[in-house]
Design a protein around this motif. Structure first.
Motif, PDB file in Angstrom:
ATOM      1  N   LEU A 293       3.958  -5.993  -5.057  1.00  0.00           N
ATOM      2  CA  LEU A 293       4.100  -7.288  -5.728  1.00  0.00           C
ATOM      3  C   LEU A 293       5.399  -7.395  -6.516  1.00  0.00           C
ATOM      4  O   LEU A 293       5.868  -8.484  -6.817  1.00  0.00           O
ATOM      5  N   LEU A 294       6.015  -6.257  -6.855  1.00  0.00           N
ATOM      6  CA  LEU A 294       7.238  -6.292  -7.660  1.00  0.00           C
ATOM      7  C   LEU A 294       8.490  -6.029  -6.833  1.00  0.00           C
ATOM      8  O   LEU A 294       9.605  -6.238  -7.306  1.00  0.00           O
ATOM      9  N   ASP A 295       8.320  -5.531  -5.605  1.00  0.00           N
ATOM     10  CA  ASP A 295       9.486  -5.247  -4.774  1.00  0.00           C
ATOM     11  C   ASP A 295       9.138  -5.501  -3.313  1.00  0.00           C
ATOM     12  O   ASP A 295       8.368  -4.753  -2.706  1.00  0.00           O
ATOM     13  N   GLY A 296       9.720  -6.551  -2.762  1.00  0.00           N
ATOM     14  CA  GLY A 296       9.384  -6.982  -1.407  1.00  0.00           C
ATOM     15  C   GLY A 296       9.825  -6.029  -0.314  1.00  0.00           C
ATOM     16  O   GLY A 296       9.482  -6.218   0.852  1.00  0.00           O
ATOM     17  N   PHE A 297      10.597  -4.988  -0.656  1.00  0.00           N
ATOM     18  CA  PHE A 297      11.062  -4.007   0.335  1.00  0.00           C
ATOM     19  C   PHE A 297      10.104  -2.811   0.423  1.00  0.00           C
ATOM     20  O   PHE A 297      10.358  -1.876   1.174  1.00  0.00           O
ATOM     21  N   THR A 298       9.021  -2.829  -0.403  1.00  0.00           N
ATOM     22  CA  THR A 298       8.111  -1.677  -0.506  1.00  0.00           C
ATOM     23  C   THR A 298       6.756  -2.030   0.090  1.00  0.00           C
ATOM     24  O   THR A 298       6.216  -3.110  -0.181  1.00  0.00           O
ATOM     25  N   PHE A 299       6.192  -1.099   0.894  1.00  0.00           N
ATOM     26  CA  PHE A 299       4.897  -1.329   1.543  1.00  0.00           C
ATOM     27  C   PHE A 299       3.964  -0.171   1.225  1.00  0.00           C
ATOM     28  O   PHE A 299       4.382   0.987   1.225  1.00  0.00           O
ATOM     29  N   HIS A 300       2.705  -0.499   0.966  1.00  0.00           N
ATOM     30  CA  HIS A 300       1.698   0.517   0.709  1.00  0.00           C
ATOM     31  C   HIS A 300       0.696   0.485   1.854  1.00  0.00           C
ATOM     32  O   HIS A 300       0.149  -0.567   2.178  1.00  0.00           O
ATOM     33  N   VAL A 301       0.492   1.665   2.458  1.00  0.00           N
ATOM     34  CA  VAL A 301      -0.385   1.772   3.627  1.00  0.00           C
ATOM     35  C   VAL A 301      -1.518   2.733   3.276  1.00  0.00           C
ATOM     36  O   VAL A 301      -1.257   3.818   2.727  1.00  0.00           O
TER      37      VAL A 301
END
Ligand code: ZN
Length: 632
Positions: free
Chosen positions: A97-105
């Motif tokens: 939610l704070l960094d659009g380049f980061t993904f949590h899987v």
């Protein structure tokens, strides 16, 4: 940002070796990356990554801060088709939610590998940007790996190893500094490298590709030019073009006295349908210019200097890098306060090598310097914004529009700093034997700062103090005071002390130089920059005005359109005729200007004629500039 300059801290030199071929001390995981570029003409690319993982949350980054681009320019908007699986089961994912380049899987129990599929839906029309810009045509593609991969959080990019394969359209050839382990048909397998060196190793590919060796076959390290083009004809440059690049490799070796690569590839793309820029790497550069740039004389004049600039970056920018720009991965923000060395000195040395290699004749080199000097000497934004701030502000301001560029200031740490480093070079020459034979010069700084020992790619960081100390080693002087003044100075005029000290004066006359003519033709520009403070297209569209000069004072601004000159429909010819005629007339030049659907008459009470910049020899002073531009 910027505190790096104003609050100087003493830092010892940090050295982070991560050389190609020596990265496998890497403690991080190895990731397999397969890229399918067989649909390159459609501008969509498919990638699959096999990422070692543990049960729980796996955090993955899409590269954001791209080295050499000086900003968070990773093309996140073009990352599509994301799908994660483990053991054949689709996994849930969510963007941070704070960094659009980061993904949590979410990785389920019992799984130790995540397969990530993604598509890079690359630009189909012009958008501002560098490697994120247009990169594929019907006949060619420039692969920048950062657009095609994800990487796990928790590791510096030096410690992650990538084993990459690339599938190209059938029949396409390729060039890269990466080591090719094997090639079967149209599929290339690259030797595993650190993520740092993969992102640093673009590949150019296409139907029309020419390889030009730039060093003798036994040379170590070797260098070559790989050129890909939208047509076979574009590759048929005269022999002298290749000869100048051979000279460039030789002259750069003489300037720096060492090389920090194992095998250098100039990767040059000739196309009217890709973004145009140059991007530096340790062992290559991704440079992109118009299709006919090497076969047309205008094209050669206008693009001379690009490859020397990008090549210099192998020493200045890649090997030696400002400490606060040398980040451990692509997620940490970069600080750009030292770009006046990283880019400014590269611009000065690139122009110097363009002359020393013969790519620019001495006259063309002077004309290019005259353009820079005139432009900066008229820069209205210098009144509010100093050179330091043009570097500090670049991550957020580099994609600013052309409108108001003169008053906003653009990336002036390139051009203004050419004048400033010339000034530093002239001071060194004057301080040591009055610039005469046997004098020291910035060449000596280059050998100390960027020189021996030669070796494979590595990063040796520096700070403001390191630059000052090395300059003092070459020629004792108040270098700290010099740079403090140059970086904080507000003008109003440009820093021409070095130019004047080099034995040349900036003057204006009514005859454009060959370079001015070529620029105006190529850019479809009416250049009244130094006469009325007006830059307009040949269609009359006003691109920019200079605050305080006649056009701006008369009420003209960017976004307006000149539709008539002295009662006649606007054209380049009617414009030039009117400016020349006004010289011997007391009548004002009368324009009809269109602005937001309204038309207005604007009178320009100007009688100074056209003004084009030139350098004129000052016989009262020794000719240091000719000495600087002379081949070693
Ligand atoms: Zn550069």
């Amino acid at each position: 940002m910027g505190s790096g300059f104003w609050v100087r801290k003493f830092l010892c030199l940090a050295i982070f070796p991560f050389s190609a071929g020596l990265v496998f001390a890497a403690s991080g995981p190895t990731i397999a990356l397969s890229v399918d570029a067989s649909e390159a003409p459609r501008k969509i690319f498919h990638a699959q990554l096999r990422i070692p993982a543990q049960p729980g949350t796996l955090t993955l980054y899409y590269p954001k801060w791209i080295p050499g681009e000086h900003g968070p320019t990773g093309p996140i908007t073009d990352l599509t088709g994301l799908k994660f699986t483990a053991g054949g089961k689709t996994l849930q994912w969510r963007r941070d939610l704070l960094d659009g380049f980061t993904f949590h899987v979410e990785v389920p129990a019992g799984q130790n590998e995540v397969v990530a599929n993604l598509d890079y839906a690359s630009p189909a029309s012009f958008e501002p940007g560098y490697s994120a810009g247009l990169s594929a045509t019907e006949k060619l593609y420039i692969v920048n790996w950062n657009t095609l991969l994800l990487y796990p959080a928790g590791y510096p990019s030096d410690q992650l190893s990538y084993s990459a394969t690339l599938r190209l359209p059938v029949g396409w050839k390729s060039g890269t500094s990466l080591h090719v382990a094997s090639q079967v048909g149209n599929e290339i397998h690259f030797a595993p490298v650190s993520l740092t060196m993969l992102v640093d190793g673009p590949v150019i590919a296409g139907e029309y590709l020419k390889v030009v060796p730039l060093t003798a076959s036994a040379a170590n390290p070797p260098a070559e030019l790989d050129v890909v083009a939208d047509s076979a004809a574009a590759l048929n440059a005269p022999e002298e073009v290749w000869e100048h690049f051979r000279n460039l490799v030789k002259q750069a070796g003489l300037l720096f006295g060492a090389r920090h690569y194992t095998d250098y590839h100039f990767l040059l793309t000739l196309s009217d349908h890709v973004a145009h820029f140059g991007l530096e790497h340790h062992e290559s550069n991704d440079s992109r210019i118009e299709e006919r740039s090497l076969i047309d004389e205008d094209g050669r004049k206008l693009t001379a200097g690009l490859l020397p600039h990008e090549y210099v970056h192998s020493w200045n920018g890649k090997y030696r890098r400002p400490a606060d720009l040398a980040t451990p991965d692509y997620e940490q923000p970069m600080q750009t306060d030292m770009l006046w060395v990283y880019e400014g000195l590269t611009s000065y040395l690139g122009d110097m090598l363009a002359a020393r290699s013969g790519e620019r004749t001495p006259e063309l080199a002077r004309d290019a310097l005259a353009q820079i000097a005139a432009d900066i000497d008229h820069r209205s934004g210098r009144v509010w914004r100093n050179l330091q701030d043009t570097a500090d502000g670049v991550p957020t301001m580099q994609n600013a529009p052309h409108a108001w560029e003169d008053y906003r200031r653009g990336l002036d740490y390139y051009d203004e700093d050419v004048l400033t480093w010339l000034w530093a070079d002239v001071i060194i020459r004057q301080q040591t034997k009055d610039g005469m034979s046997g004098a020291k010069s910035l060449d000596d700084f280059c050998k100390l700062f960027y020189g021996a020992p030669s070796g494979p790619p590595m990063v040796k960081t520096y700070t403001f103090d390191d630059v000052v100390n090395t300059l003092n080693q070459v020629a004792p002087y108040d270098w700290r005071g010099f740079w403090m003044e140059r970086l904080s100075n507000h003008g109003p005029r440009g820093p021409l002390g070095g130019l004047e000290g080099s034995g040349w004066k900036l003057e204006y006359d009514e005859t454009p130089s060959e370079l001015d003519r070529a620029s105006d033709r190529d850019d479809k520009l009416i250049n009244a920059h130094y006469s009325l403070g007006l830059m307009a297209g040949t269609d009359g569209a006003v691109r920019d005005t200079v605050e305080g000069m006649i056009a701006a004072k008369a009420g003209i601004g960017p976004g307006m359109k000149i539709v008539a000159v002295n009662g006649r429909r606007f054209s380049a010819d009617t414009w030039h005729d009117a400016v020349r005629a006004a010289k011997t007339s007391s009548s004002a030049i009368e324009l009809i200007v269109e602005n937001t659907d309204y038309f207005r008459v604007v009178k320009l009470d100007y009688h100074g004629g056209e003004k084009y910049p030139h350098l004129v020899r000052d016989e009262a002073k020794p000719d240091l500039l000719t000495e600087i531009y002379k081949a070693k």
